[in-house]
Enzyme design. Structure first.
Site, PDB file in Angstrom:
ATOM      1  CD  GLU A  30      17.186 -71.991  -2.135  1.00 21.97           C
ATOM      2  OE1 GLU A  30      16.494 -70.959  -2.058  1.00 21.97           O
ATOM      3  OE2 GLU A  30      17.872 -72.275  -3.145  1.00 21.97           O
ATOM      4  CB  THR A  40      20.111 -63.520  -1.008  1.00 20.04           C
ATOM      5  OG1 THR A  40      18.787 -63.148  -1.409  1.00 20.04           O
ATOM      6  CG2 THR A  40      20.341 -63.088   0.418  1.00 20.04           C
ATOM      7  CB  ILE A  46      24.189 -50.981  -0.120  1.00 20.99           C
ATOM      8  CG1 ILE A  46      25.653 -51.092  -0.553  1.00 20.99           C
ATOM      9  CG2 ILE A  46      23.904 -49.582   0.432  1.00 20.99           C
ATOM     10  CD1 ILE A  46      25.957 -50.298  -1.794  1.00 20.99           C
ATOM     11  CG  HIS A  48      20.535 -48.827  -1.863  1.00 25.25           C
ATOM     12  ND1 HIS A  48      21.721 -48.271  -2.286  1.00 25.25           N
ATOM     13  CD2 HIS A  48      20.470 -50.049  -2.456  1.00 25.25           C
ATOM     14  CE1 HIS A  48      22.335 -49.110  -3.106  1.00 25.25           C
ATOM     15  NE2 HIS A  48      21.604 -50.198  -3.224  1.00 25.25           N
ATOM     16  CB  VAL A 171       9.772 -75.793  -7.295  1.00 24.12           C
ATOM     17  CG1 VAL A 171       8.392 -75.748  -7.941  1.00 24.12           C
ATOM     18  CG2 VAL A 171       9.677 -75.590  -5.787  1.00 24.12           C
ATOM     19  CB  ILE A 337      13.047 -58.934  -5.739  1.00 23.66           C
ATOM     20  CG1 ILE A 337      11.616 -59.472  -5.618  1.00 23.66           C
ATOM     21  CG2 ILE A 337      13.374 -57.999  -4.571  1.00 23.66           C
ATOM     22  CD1 ILE A 337      10.533 -58.406  -5.625  1.00 23.66           C
ATOM     23  CB  SER A 339      19.406 -52.966  -6.956  1.00 20.61           C
ATOM     24  OG  SER A 339      19.894 -52.178  -5.916  1.00 20.61           O
ATOM     25  CB  CYS A 439      45.250 -67.155   5.249  1.00 19.89           C
ATOM     26  SG  CYS A 439      44.213 -68.436   5.968  1.00 19.89           S
ATOM     27  CB  CYS A 444      41.051 -72.681   9.032  1.00 23.97           C
ATOM     28  SG  CYS A 444      40.147 -71.569   7.955  1.00 23.97           S
TER      29      CYS A 444
HETATM   30  C1  LIG Z   1      25.147 -57.185  -8.377  1.00 21.94           C
HETATM   31  C2  LIG Z   1      23.998 -56.895  -7.465  1.00 21.94           C
HETATM   32  C3  LIG Z   1      24.071 -55.869  -6.541  1.00 21.94           C
HETATM   33  C4  LIG Z   1      22.995 -55.590  -5.693  1.00 21.94           C
HETATM   34  N1  LIG Z   1      23.151 -54.667  -4.727  1.00 21.94           N
HETATM   35  C5  LIG Z   1      22.128 -54.422  -3.879  1.00 21.94           C
HETATM   36  C6  LIG Z   1      22.277 -53.498  -2.821  1.00 21.94           C
HETATM   37  O1  LIG Z   1      23.367 -53.001  -2.576  1.00 21.94           O
HETATM   38  N2  LIG Z   1      21.216 -53.204  -2.051  1.00 21.94           N
HETATM   39  C7  LIG Z   1      20.019 -53.781  -2.273  1.00 21.94           C
HETATM   40  O2  LIG Z   1      19.087 -53.434  -1.569  1.00 21.94           O
HETATM   41  N3  LIG Z   1      19.853 -54.703  -3.231  1.00 21.94           N
HETATM   42  C8  LIG Z   1      20.878 -55.049  -4.040  1.00 21.94           C
HETATM   43  N4  LIG Z   1      20.737 -55.988  -5.010  1.00 21.94           N
HETATM   44  C9  LIG Z   1      19.457 -56.669  -5.147  1.00 21.94           C
HETATM   45  C10 LIG Z   1      19.290 -57.816  -4.168  1.00 21.94           C
HETATM   46  O3  LIG Z   1      20.447 -58.597  -4.094  1.00 21.94           O
HETATM   47  C11 LIG Z   1      18.129 -58.677  -4.617  1.00 21.94           C
HETATM   48  O4  LIG Z   1      17.040 -57.860  -4.810  1.00 21.94           O
HETATM   49  C12 LIG Z   1      17.750 -59.748  -3.612  1.00 21.94           C
HETATM   50  O5  LIG Z   1      18.858 -60.493  -3.189  1.00 21.94           O
HETATM   51  C13 LIG Z   1      16.734 -60.663  -4.219  1.00 21.94           C
HETATM   52  O6  LIG Z   1      16.407 -61.660  -3.315  1.00 21.94           O
HETATM   53  P1  LIG Z   1      15.418 -62.818  -3.690  1.00 21.94           P
HETATM   54  O7  LIG Z   1      15.110 -63.516  -2.441  1.00 21.94           O
HETATM   55  O8  LIG Z   1      14.327 -62.288  -4.509  1.00 21.94           O
HETATM   56  O9  LIG Z   1      16.238 -63.737  -4.690  1.00 21.94           O
HETATM   57  P2  LIG Z   1      17.230 -64.935  -4.384  1.00 21.94           P
HETATM   58  O10 LIG Z   1      18.162 -64.610  -3.326  1.00 21.94           O
HETATM   59  O11 LIG Z   1      17.794 -65.370  -5.691  1.00 21.94           O
HETATM   60  O12 LIG Z   1      16.278 -66.064  -3.839  1.00 21.94           O
HETATM   61  C14 LIG Z   1      15.574 -66.918  -4.665  1.00 21.94           C
HETATM   62  C15 LIG Z   1      15.832 -68.336  -4.236  1.00 21.94           C
HETATM   63  O13 LIG Z   1      15.001 -69.208  -4.961  1.00 21.94           O
HETATM   64  C16 LIG Z   1      15.684 -70.399  -5.218  1.00 21.94           C
HETATM   65  N5  LIG Z   1      15.069 -71.069  -6.337  1.00 21.94           N
HETATM   66  C17 LIG Z   1      15.044 -70.674  -7.627  1.00 21.94           C
HETATM   67  N6  LIG Z   1      14.397 -71.581  -8.381  1.00 21.94           N
HETATM   68  C18 LIG Z   1      13.993 -72.558  -7.551  1.00 21.94           C
HETATM   69  C19 LIG Z   1      13.282 -73.783  -7.740  1.00 21.94           C
HETATM   70  N7  LIG Z   1      12.875 -74.167  -8.952  1.00 21.94           N
HETATM   71  N8  LIG Z   1      13.062 -74.561  -6.673  1.00 21.94           N
HETATM   72  C20 LIG Z   1      13.479 -74.192  -5.421  1.00 21.94           C
HETATM   73  N9  LIG Z   1      14.150 -73.055  -5.215  1.00 21.94           N
HETATM   74  C21 LIG Z   1      14.407 -72.258  -6.259  1.00 21.94           C
HETATM   75  C22 LIG Z   1      17.078 -69.906  -5.514  1.00 21.94           C
HETATM   76  O14 LIG Z   1      18.036 -70.920  -5.341  1.00 21.94           O
HETATM   77  C23 LIG Z   1      17.249 -68.758  -4.526  1.00 21.94           C
HETATM   78  O15 LIG Z   1      17.882 -69.156  -3.338  1.00 21.94           O
HETATM   79  C24 LIG Z   1      21.809 -56.323  -5.813  1.00 21.94           C
HETATM   80  C25 LIG Z   1      21.749 -57.372  -6.728  1.00 21.94           C
HETATM   81  C26 LIG Z   1      22.851 -57.685  -7.516  1.00 21.94           C
HETATM   82  C27 LIG Z   1      22.811 -58.890  -8.380  1.00 21.94           C
END
Ligand SMILES: Cc1cc2nc3c(=O)[nH]c(=O)nc-3n(C[C@H](O)[C@H](O)[C@H](O)COP(=O)(O)OP(=O)(O)OC[C@H]3O[C@@H](n4cnc5c(N)ncnc54)[C@H](O)[C@@H]3O)c2cc1C
Ligand SMILES: Cc1cc2nc3c(=O)[nH]c(=O)nc-3n(C[C@H](O)[C@H](O)[C@H](O)COP(=O)(O)OP(=O)(O)OC[C@H]3O[C@@H](n4cnc5c(N)ncnc54)[C@H](O)[C@@H]3O)c2cc1C
Lengths: 479, 402
Positions: A30, A40, A46, A48, A171, A337, A339, A439, A444
């Site tokens: 990470e 994330t 939510i 859903h 990476v 990935i 919403s 606050c 804190c």
């Molecule tokens: C505004 C908004 C509202 C949403 N609301 C909802 C909701 O209500 N309900 C729902 O189910 N979903 C919702 N989603 C979707 C959900 O948030 C995402 O689908 C989910 O968080 C994706 O997770 P992930 O692990 O794929 O991505 P991420 O959390 O982005 O994880 C990817 C990780 O990879 C790391 N990374 C990237 N490049 C590199 C690299 N080169 N080297 C090492 N690490 C790297 C990043 O730092 C990150 O921590 C919403 C999204 C948004 C933006």
């Protein structure tokens, strides 16, 4: 087999845990300073119900399934899910038709207990809704989580089962030899790999390119939010959606786990090179206000705690892209990935292991007999009955020393967060909710910094707010 | 545990209340959540405290020491590092290293002080880097932790804490590039404008606000623009400051969350509404200090604390207190305290005007007083003799322009 998971978001974290269940030798890489700080960290949080997604998509296949899996998962990993239920409100008969369509879709997707309420029933359940609404689609299985809690819990459980976590490590390349993944190269070193899971969120396309694997292009779609003080929680019991448009679910009102009320998100497409643009805008925040007033006219904006923005990893296909690479053996994309990615995440993890890895790649899975699915979270003592809290204080007075007054977070909780890997102020905040209250760290900040400096044996000037060089204080006033 | 008067908060108000209650011969317990009493005074190491009360100019910590010394002369149970979790009727649950405890009391003096308006509440667009602090946090960094917040700073809001921090930062070698205020006049006391800005050539940008903050990790720049009368930024007037620190001094908010679910708030101050003897809408709950209204001077805080402490003690002893009649804000009154009048004691009015007024007539009951050069930033403090208030069952304070 050596499995490298790129990205400790909710998706990568849950996949890593699933891999340890089958005895893979797992490394999680990470780039940020803590777990769950990508997409994330900033979203609506939510779980859903699953009536939104067009049948036939992977989203539809995994959303309601993921929702149901949260029940057991939250018990195993000791994080909170609150089944608030949700409303989609309709202001006229045209919108009612859309609600009916959502019910149909929901039924196809396997969503239980959907029903349409009339105005009076809806208003008696949510008295602060705009009295001009006519109907509401009620989905009792919708809920809320703190998404980073899930990611942190999954990584902690994965590491307890043998996985290794590498934070602050980016990476930069992937070595492929004879059509197979060999090594994941980072800015700090390299990790041998037989299997690479690309769960890099917004950067998933770039990681796939490094390996020369197929991918979908990803661009960010910004969502801006306003958070209101938890005194407002009295006004909102359920997640409130407007009737959705073609493009988005619209601006929502979300009661969070700890009572703050989340308003948003906007939906603004940004070019692919703006994947780190998390700034809020005057237009965005005004738009949120305007739309929210239509749903709930009396929400007090003078109780605003803060604002923030998140970025959705969008692709032209508008669907999750979860596939083994046909060009590079051992490379698996779990990208785009968007919403409902949070909701689907537990189902995605299972799908990746059982469908993609076992079925499509033909890797035989063997259960790791010593796998322990149970992880214990950090106890928030203020939630316990007084007698129980008292017993703990008797054994450790630090459990009675409150560091964050608003959220009643004790020194012992802060120390526990540090033991589990928090190294920054935001790391403490996301793990304990210290500094996240009314606050906003007014009282804190220095109290937390003292504990952090003492426990880590560093000077206050070495403490960062978040990732990178986000220093908080400079040198000493008088040396 | 049982006590007669429970004082919550050990600042200038709470200490004053505890002392006055003890003088009435009742059992007094004072709870303070920090490691020591003194409250905000502990971090204000500048001069300017105590001219009225101690007839001497003291620093904040000196003022606190004086009160602590008097406090020590009485048999008062002072419990520090003890946080009040809930107040339910006359029972209070506290948490400390000694455990979770319930204290039963006959009356309460609520003196929890104020907090600073946080940056997030301003909804300023842009990034969220480190380097954005409220003035009180910077004050703690410098005065208590011995650490500087950065190298180049801009200050948003010309409240007194902001002005004092501008001077302090400059003296400690941090370059202060300016103070930005959205109103057309400063928010702090005139003497602080003089002594903290003018004496150090720090520019004050009036009718201006921060429209954007930039920086991925640490703050890099802040964009300031002029605002129109409705406080909307005027396009084309933007000015960019390269700074690593933004200090926010946008005002103090009384802390009332422990009581706001069951006691009436003072809509003009955001604090607990009380009468001139400190009594709230709930007869056993008294309040004083910044948790009722934000004061300019600590002396008045202690004086009103003493009053609340005394009457909380009389209430605890079972004395009947007089009916209270409401006091409403009228023309040009933005902040008004107290909100009821009881003839058990004299009336001192604390008020702030809603706009600068050169010459005005303040009216309450049959009392009139001509005032000059009124500024919203400076609290008007007036003693109103009881004879002018007789025969009214409702009072209004108005400040008429003349
Ligand atoms: C505004 C908004 C509202 C949403 N609301 C909802 C909701 O209500 N309900 C729902 O189910 N979903 C919702 N989603 C979707 C959900 O948030 C995402 O689908 C989910 O968080 C994706 O997770 P992930 O692990 O794929 O991505 P991420 O959390 O982005 O994880 C990817 C990780 O990879 C790391 N990374 C990237 N490049 C590199 C690299 N080169 N080297 C090492 N690490 C790297 C990043 O730092 C990150 O921590 C919403 C999204 C948004 C933006
Ligand atoms: C920066 C600054 C500069 C000032 N300069 C001057 C000056 O030059 N001259 C002057 O006369 N005045 C000045 N003042 C004003 C004056 O100092 C304050 O108005 C006064 O000290 C406020 O006292 P208080 O007791 O109401 O509040 P505080 O001092 O804030 O005390 C409240 C106490 O209650 C405690 N508390 C809060 N909640 C709880 C709880 N739940 N349980 C237990 N304890 C709790 C807090 O920890 C705190 O100790 C200044 C104020 C500030 C902020």
């Amino acid at each position: 087999m050596k499995g490298v998971v790129i990205g400790a978001g909710i998706v990568g974290s849950l996949i890593a845990r699933e891999l340890t269940r089958y005895g893979f030798d797992v490394s999680i890489i990470e780039k940020e300073a803590d777990i769950g700080w990508g997409v994330t960290k900033a979203n609506s949080g939510i779980v859903h119900a699953g009536y939104d997604d067009e049948p036939g998509t992977l989203r539809a296949a995994l959303c309601a399934k993921g929702n149901a899996m949260y029940e057991k998962l939250s018990k195993e990993l000791d994080f909170k899910v609150k089944r608030t239920g949700s409303f989609v409100v309709a202001f006229n008969d045209e919108e009612l038709e859309i609600l009916k369509e959502l019910i149909k879709r929901g039924e196809t997707n396997g969503v239980p207990d959907l029903k349409i309420l009339d105005r009076d029933d809806a208003l008696s359940m949510e008295p602060h809704l705009n009295p001009e609404i006519k109907y509401a689609l009620y989905a009792p299985t919708a809920g809320v989580i703190f998404p980073w809690d899930v990611a942190i819990a999954a990584v902690e459980n994965a590491t307890a089962n043998g996985a290794k976590l590498f934070l602050n490590e980016k990476v930069v390349d992937i070595e492929v030899k004879d059509g197979r993944v060999k090594k994941v190269i980072t800015d700090k070193g390299e990790h041998e790999a037989d299997l690479v899971i690309n769960a890099a969120g917004l950067y998933g396309d770039e990681i796939a390119r490094m390996a020369g694997a197929e991918h979908v292009p990803i661009h960010p779609r910004k969502g801006e939010y306003i958070i209101l003080d938890n005194k407002v929680s009295k006004m909102v019991k359920r997640v409130i959606f407007p009737t959705p448009s073609k493009k988005s679910k619209g601006i929502l009102v979300v009661p969070t786990l700890t009572g703050e009320v989340l308003l948003g998100p906007t939906a603004q497409d940004l070019p692919p090179e703006m994947k780190d643009n998390l700034s809020t805008t005057a237009e965005g925040l005004n738009f949120v206000k305007e739309k929210v007033i239509k749903l709930m006219p009396n929400l007090p904006f003078n109780k605003t705690l803060k604002t923030f923005a998140g970025l959705r990893p969008e692709s032209p296909q508008k669907d999750f892209f979860i596939k083994k690479s046909d060009k590079v053996w051992g490379f698996v994309n779990v990208i785009a990935i968007r919403s409902p990615g949070l909701t689907a995440a537990p189902a995605i993890a299972k799908y990746v292991v059982e469908k993609v890895i076992e079925e499509d790649m033909g890797i035989t899975l063997e259960k790791n007999e010593s796998f322990n699915p149970i992880r214990k979270g950090i106890t928030h003592f203020a939630d316990l009955p007084p007698e129980e809290w008292n017993e703990i204080i008797k054994k450790d007075p630090k459990a009675g020393k409150i560091i964050c007054f608003c959220n009643k977070v004790t020194e012992r909780e802060v120390i526990e967060a540090i033991k589990r890997g928090a190294r920054t102020l935001d790391g403490i905040k996301f793990r304990t909710r210290a500094m996240a209250g009314r606050c906003q760290a007014n009282f804190c900040t220095t109290r937390v910094m003292r504990v952090l400096a003492r426990e880590l044996g560093v000077d206050m000037s070495e403490i960062m707010l978040k990732s990178g060089n986000s220093w908080v204080v400079d040198g000493k006033v008088r040396r | 545990m049982r006590t007669d008067v429970l004082v919550i908060g050990g600042g200038a108000a709470g200490m004053g209340a505890a002392i006055a209650a003890a003088k009435e011969g009742v059992k007094v317990t004072l709870l303070e959540r920090e490691e020591k009493t003194g409250g905000i005074l502990n971090q204000c190491i500048h001069n300017g405290f105590g001219l009225h009360y101690f007839k001497e100019e003291l620093t904040g910590p000196e003022y606190a020491e004086r009160l602590k010394k008097i406090l020590g002369e009485y048999d008062i149970d002072v419990v520090t590092d003890s946080v009040v979790k809930v107040i339910k009727n006359k029972k209070v649950v506290t948490v400390s290293c000694d455990g979770v405890k319930e204290i039963e009391t006959s009356s309460i003096v609520f003196a929890t002080g104020a907090r600073e308006k946080p940056f997030g509440a301003l909804m300023i667009p842009g990034d969220r880097p480190s380097g954005i602090f409220t003035a009180g946090v910077v004050q703690k960094f410098i005065n208590i932790e011995n650490r500087l917040p950065g190298k180049r700073a801009l200050i948003l809001g010309s409240g007194d804490i902001g002005l004092i921090m501008a001077r302090r930062l400059t003296l400690e070698g941090v370059e202060v590039v300016g103070v930005v205020e959205r109103m057309p006049y400063p928010g702090g006391l005139a003497r602080n404008i003089r002594q903290c800005l003018e004496d150090f050539d720090i520019p004050l940008y009036l009718s201006s606000t921060v429209v954007e903050v930039r920086g991925k990790e640490r703050l890099e720049k802040v964009v300031v623009a002029k605002v129109d009368e409705a406080f909307n930024p005027i396009p084309g007037t933007e000015k960019t400051f390269k700074v690593d620190t933004l200090v926010l001094s946008a005002g103090l908010l009384p802390m009332v969350s422990l009581v706001s679910d069951f006691a009436t708030l003072n809509g003009t101050s955001g604090g607990l509404a009380t009468s001139n003897i400190g009594q709230s809408s709930v007869e056993w709950l008294f309040g004083a200090g910044n948790s009722t209204v934000v004061y300019d001077l600590v002396d008045y805080v202690t004086i009103e604390g003493e009053r609340a402490g005394k009457f909380a003690a009389l209430y605890a002893k079972g004395e009947k207190l007089s009916e209270k009649i409401p006091i409403e804000p009228g023309e040009n009154v933005r902040v008004l305290h107290p909100r009821w009048y009881s003839k058990d004691d004299g009336l001192t009015i604390y008020t702030r005007v809603s706009k600068p007024i050169e010459k005005a007539k303040l009216v309450i009951g049959n009392y009139e007083r001509t005032l000059t050069n009124l500024m919203p930033s400076e609290m008007v403090v007036l003693k109103v003799p009881a004879r002018y208030l007789e025969g009214f069952n409702k009072l209004e304070v108005s400040i008429k322009e003349v």
